[in-house]
Write a protein that holds these residues in place. Structure first.
Motif, PDB file in Angstrom:
ATOM      1  N   LYS A  90      42.135  37.293  27.756  1.00  0.00           N
ATOM      2  CA  LYS A  90      41.678  37.836  26.484  1.00  0.00           C
ATOM      3  C   LYS A  90      40.356  38.598  26.579  1.00  0.00           C
ATOM      4  O   LYS A  90      39.936  39.213  25.594  1.00  0.00           O
ATOM      5  CB  LYS A  90      41.514  36.697  25.468  1.00  0.00           C
ATOM      6  CG  LYS A  90      42.811  35.950  25.167  1.00  0.00           C
ATOM      7  CD  LYS A  90      42.556  34.782  24.226  1.00  0.00           C
ATOM      8  CE  LYS A  90      43.830  34.010  23.953  1.00  0.00           C
ATOM      9  NZ  LYS A  90      43.580  32.833  23.075  1.00  0.00           N
ATOM     10  N   ASN A  91      39.702  38.562  27.735  1.00  0.00           N
ATOM     11  CA  ASN A  91      38.358  39.112  27.820  1.00  0.00           C
ATOM     12  C   ASN A  91      38.168  39.962  29.065  1.00  0.00           C
ATOM     13  O   ASN A  91      38.897  39.837  30.051  1.00  0.00           O
ATOM     14  CB  ASN A  91      37.316  37.971  27.833  1.00  0.00           C
ATOM     15  CG  ASN A  91      37.323  37.161  26.561  1.00  0.00           C
ATOM     16  OD1 ASN A  91      36.681  37.508  25.574  1.00  0.00           O
ATOM     17  ND2 ASN A  91      38.062  36.053  26.577  1.00  0.00           N
ATOM     18  N   GLU A  92      37.146  40.819  29.011  1.00  0.00           N
ATOM     19  CA  GLU A  92      36.806  41.677  30.142  1.00  0.00           C
ATOM     20  C   GLU A  92      36.002  40.887  31.164  1.00  0.00           C
ATOM     21  O   GLU A  92      35.002  40.250  30.833  1.00  0.00           O
ATOM     22  CB  GLU A  92      35.981  42.871  29.639  1.00  0.00           C
ATOM     23  CG  GLU A  92      35.583  43.852  30.712  1.00  0.00           C
ATOM     24  CD  GLU A  92      34.731  44.979  30.162  1.00  0.00           C
ATOM     25  OE1 GLU A  92      34.154  45.719  30.977  1.00  0.00           O
ATOM     26  OE2 GLU A  92      34.634  45.117  28.925  1.00  0.00           O
ATOM     27  N   VAL A  93      36.459  40.923  32.405  1.00  0.00           N
ATOM     28  CA  VAL A  93      35.783  40.236  33.510  1.00  0.00           C
ATOM     29  C   VAL A  93      35.710  41.200  34.685  1.00  0.00           C
ATOM     30  O   VAL A  93      36.713  41.795  35.066  1.00  0.00           O
ATOM     31  CB  VAL A  93      36.535  38.950  33.916  1.00  0.00           C
ATOM     32  CG1 VAL A  93      35.900  38.334  35.163  1.00  0.00           C
ATOM     33  CG2 VAL A  93      36.541  37.938  32.780  1.00  0.00           C
ATOM     34  N   ASP A  94      34.524  41.345  35.274  1.00  0.00           N
ATOM     35  CA  ASP A  94      34.338  42.243  36.415  1.00  0.00           C
ATOM     36  C   ASP A  94      34.491  41.540  37.755  1.00  0.00           C
ATOM     37  O   ASP A  94      34.847  42.160  38.749  1.00  0.00           O
ATOM     38  CB  ASP A  94      32.960  42.895  36.360  1.00  0.00           C
ATOM     39  CG  ASP A  94      32.770  43.731  35.108  1.00  0.00           C
ATOM     40  OD1 ASP A  94      33.693  44.487  34.758  1.00  0.00           O
ATOM     41  OD2 ASP A  94      31.708  43.622  34.471  1.00  0.00           O
ATOM     42  N   LEU A  95      34.192  40.235  37.781  1.00  0.00           N
ATOM     43  CA  LEU A  95      34.214  39.507  39.033  1.00  0.00           C
ATOM     44  C   LEU A  95      34.383  38.024  38.749  1.00  0.00           C
ATOM     45  O   LEU A  95      33.882  37.521  37.744  1.00  0.00           O
ATOM     46  CB  LEU A  95      32.918  39.770  39.814  1.00  0.00           C
ATOM     47  CG  LEU A  95      32.759  39.100  41.173  1.00  0.00           C
ATOM     48  CD1 LEU A  95      32.163  40.076  42.185  1.00  0.00           C
ATOM     49  CD2 LEU A  95      31.865  37.863  41.076  1.00  0.00           C
ATOM     50  N   VAL A  96      35.096  37.324  39.649  1.00  0.00           N
ATOM     51  CA  VAL A  96      35.345  35.888  39.482  1.00  0.00           C
ATOM     52  C   VAL A  96      34.704  35.132  40.637  1.00  0.00           C
ATOM     53  O   VAL A  96      34.939  35.451  41.813  1.00  0.00           O
ATOM     54  CB  VAL A  96      36.851  35.585  39.442  1.00  0.00           C
ATOM     55  CG1 VAL A  96      37.092  34.077  39.325  1.00  0.00           C
ATOM     56  CG2 VAL A  96      37.527  36.324  38.291  1.00  0.00           C
ATOM     57  N   LEU A  97      33.884  34.140  40.316  1.00  0.00           N
ATOM     58  CA  LEU A  97      33.350  33.195  41.292  1.00  0.00           C
ATOM     59  C   LEU A  97      34.069  31.878  41.095  1.00  0.00           C
ATOM     60  O   LEU A  97      33.999  31.285  40.015  1.00  0.00           O
ATOM     61  CB  LEU A  97      31.849  32.994  41.091  1.00  0.00           C
ATOM     62  CG  LEU A  97      30.929  34.183  41.376  1.00  0.00           C
ATOM     63  CD1 LEU A  97      29.492  33.826  41.051  1.00  0.00           C
ATOM     64  CD2 LEU A  97      31.041  34.615  42.816  1.00  0.00           C
ATOM     65  N   CYS A  98      34.782  31.406  42.129  1.00  0.00           N
ATOM     66  CA  CYS A  98      35.675  30.272  41.940  1.00  0.00           C
ATOM     67  C   CYS A  98      35.490  29.215  43.021  1.00  0.00           C
ATOM     68  O   CYS A  98      35.502  29.531  44.221  1.00  0.00           O
ATOM     69  CB  CYS A  98      37.127  30.767  41.935  1.00  0.00           C
ATOM     70  SG  CYS A  98      38.345  29.482  41.552  1.00  0.00           S
ATOM     71  N   PRO A 151      43.787  26.433  33.707  1.00  0.00           N
ATOM     72  CA  PRO A 151      44.325  26.945  32.443  1.00  0.00           C
ATOM     73  C   PRO A 151      43.261  27.508  31.508  1.00  0.00           C
ATOM     74  O   PRO A 151      43.466  28.534  30.854  1.00  0.00           O
ATOM     75  CB  PRO A 151      45.014  25.709  31.835  1.00  0.00           C
ATOM     76  CG  PRO A 151      45.416  24.892  33.025  1.00  0.00           C
ATOM     77  CD  PRO A 151      44.304  25.079  34.012  1.00  0.00           C
ATOM     78  N   GLU A 152      42.107  26.854  31.441  1.00  0.00           N
ATOM     79  CA  GLU A 152      41.011  27.332  30.595  1.00  0.00           C
ATOM     80  C   GLU A 152      40.509  28.683  31.094  1.00  0.00           C
ATOM     81  O   GLU A 152      40.252  29.597  30.305  1.00  0.00           O
ATOM     82  CB  GLU A 152      39.885  26.305  30.590  1.00  0.00           C
ATOM     83  CG  GLU A 152      38.736  26.635  29.648  1.00  0.00           C
ATOM     84  CD  GLU A 152      37.636  25.596  29.680  1.00  0.00           C
ATOM     85  OE1 GLU A 152      36.951  25.434  28.658  1.00  0.00           O
ATOM     86  OE2 GLU A 152      37.450  24.954  30.735  1.00  0.00           O
ATOM     87  N   ALA A 153      40.372  28.802  32.417  1.00  0.00           N
ATOM     88  CA  ALA A 153      39.926  30.067  33.001  1.00  0.00           C
ATOM     89  C   ALA A 153      40.940  31.169  32.744  1.00  0.00           C
ATOM     90  O   ALA A 153      40.579  32.302  32.405  1.00  0.00           O
ATOM     91  CB  ALA A 153      39.709  29.895  34.507  1.00  0.00           C
ATOM     92  N   LEU A 154      42.219  30.858  32.903  1.00  0.00           N
ATOM     93  CA  LEU A 154      43.273  31.853  32.702  1.00  0.00           C
ATOM     94  C   LEU A 154      43.314  32.325  31.257  1.00  0.00           C
ATOM     95  O   LEU A 154      43.456  33.529  30.987  1.00  0.00           O
ATOM     96  CB  LEU A 154      44.628  31.265  33.095  1.00  0.00           C
ATOM     97  CG  LEU A 154      45.836  32.184  32.907  1.00  0.00           C
ATOM     98  CD1 LEU A 154      45.705  33.444  33.759  1.00  0.00           C
ATOM     99  CD2 LEU A 154      47.133  31.444  33.245  1.00  0.00           C
ATOM    100  N   GLU A 155      43.179  31.402  30.312  1.00  0.00           N
ATOM    101  CA  GLU A 155      43.203  31.777  28.899  1.00  0.00           C
ATOM    102  C   GLU A 155      42.069  32.742  28.566  1.00  0.00           C
ATOM    103  O   GLU A 155      42.266  33.740  27.876  1.00  0.00           O
ATOM    104  CB  GLU A 155      43.098  30.534  28.022  1.00  0.00           C
ATOM    105  CG  GLU A 155      43.156  30.845  26.530  1.00  0.00           C
ATOM    106  CD  GLU A 155      43.048  29.602  25.662  1.00  0.00           C
ATOM    107  OE1 GLU A 155      43.147  29.739  24.431  1.00  0.00           O
ATOM    108  OE2 GLU A 155      42.844  28.503  26.208  1.00  0.00           O
TER     109      GLU A 155
END
Length: 249
Positions: A43-51, A35-39
């Motif tokens: 609302k913000n610009e993200v180019d890539l996600v490391l999960c 949920p924290e990541a989704l929020e």
């Protein structure tokens, strides 16, 4: 490049963040739950996600990624200790760019990030990629578009800037300087080759050696164009095309 990290182990997340920053990337946020990541992602610009796959909360990493890509598509890299077949099959449903077992090696991660951006740009904007793939130069000097941003390769990694940030292009032998409001980038392509590949209608050739962003022009006359206090020659053979960019009233 703006990277979102989703990892519940504090020491590992800190080490990963420091390593990426040292490599020239920007870690914009570190979340330890879905949920924290989704929020943040909404609302913000993200180019890539490391999960990571095992994270805090009711959602694991795969469920979190599913919710992220429901908001908008981004390249995904899983960093995880889970390598069983069932987890891998679930991860495949989110079409990740890479699945890297822990402990990771920075060389493998760097290559995975580069491939992730390249493949994502090809999938999202297949006609906006460097078209001439017949030469070694073309393969090495890819120009990638993701949404309103451009990625070009500099010092073995892709760097990003916004299309609107470009001030002008400058020819220098077989190279072109792409000058933005913050920095100058050098690419091994002619000005004409770069213009064919950059999807910017307001980037106009004014001289054999220059193309300018007409939205950044401060003033011009019969002989020169002023951008950011710098004068650029307005060539006679380019003048008509330049003037067609303006609406006369």
């Amino acid at each position: 490049m703006k990277i979102l990290i989703i990892e519940d182990e504090f020491i590992l997340a800190t080490d990963l963040s420091d390593t990426l920053e040292a490599e020239g990337y920007e870690v914009v946020f570190v979340a330890d739950n879905g949920p924290e990541a989704l929020e943040f992602y909404q609302k913000n610009e993200v180019d890539l996600v490391l999960c990571d796959i095992h994270i805090n909360g009711d959602w694991d990493g795969i469920e979190t990624v599913k919710r992220l890509i429901d908001v908008r598509q981004s390249p995904i890299i899983y960093l995880t200790a889970f390598t069983d077949a069932e987890t891998l099959e679930r991860a495949k449903e989110t079409y990740p760019a890479a699945y890297i077992p822990k402990p990771y090696h920075i060389v493998n991660l760097r290559m995975a990030i580069e491939m992730a951006i390249n493949n994502f740009a090809m999938r999202v904007h297949p006609m906006k990629i460097l078209k001439d793939t017949k030469t070694d130069v073309a393969r090495k000097e890819a120009i990638l578009q993701v949404n309103e941003c451009i990625f070009i390769k500099q010092n073995y990694q892709f760097v990003k800037f916004r299309l609107d940030d470009i001030l002008y292009l400058e020819a220098e032998s077989m190279y072109t300087n792409i000058v933005t409001s913050q920095k100058k980038y050098v690419i091994r392509q002619t000005v004409g080759g770069v213009l064919e590949r950059l999807p910017i209608k307001h980037l106009v050739r004014i001289h054999r050696s220059y193309a300018v962003n007409i939205h950044r022009i401060e003033s011009f006359n019969e002989h020169e164009v002023i951008i950011n206090g710098q004068a650029f020659p307005l060539g006679r053979s380019f003048k008509d095309e330049f003037m067609r960019q303006f609406m006369f009233r």
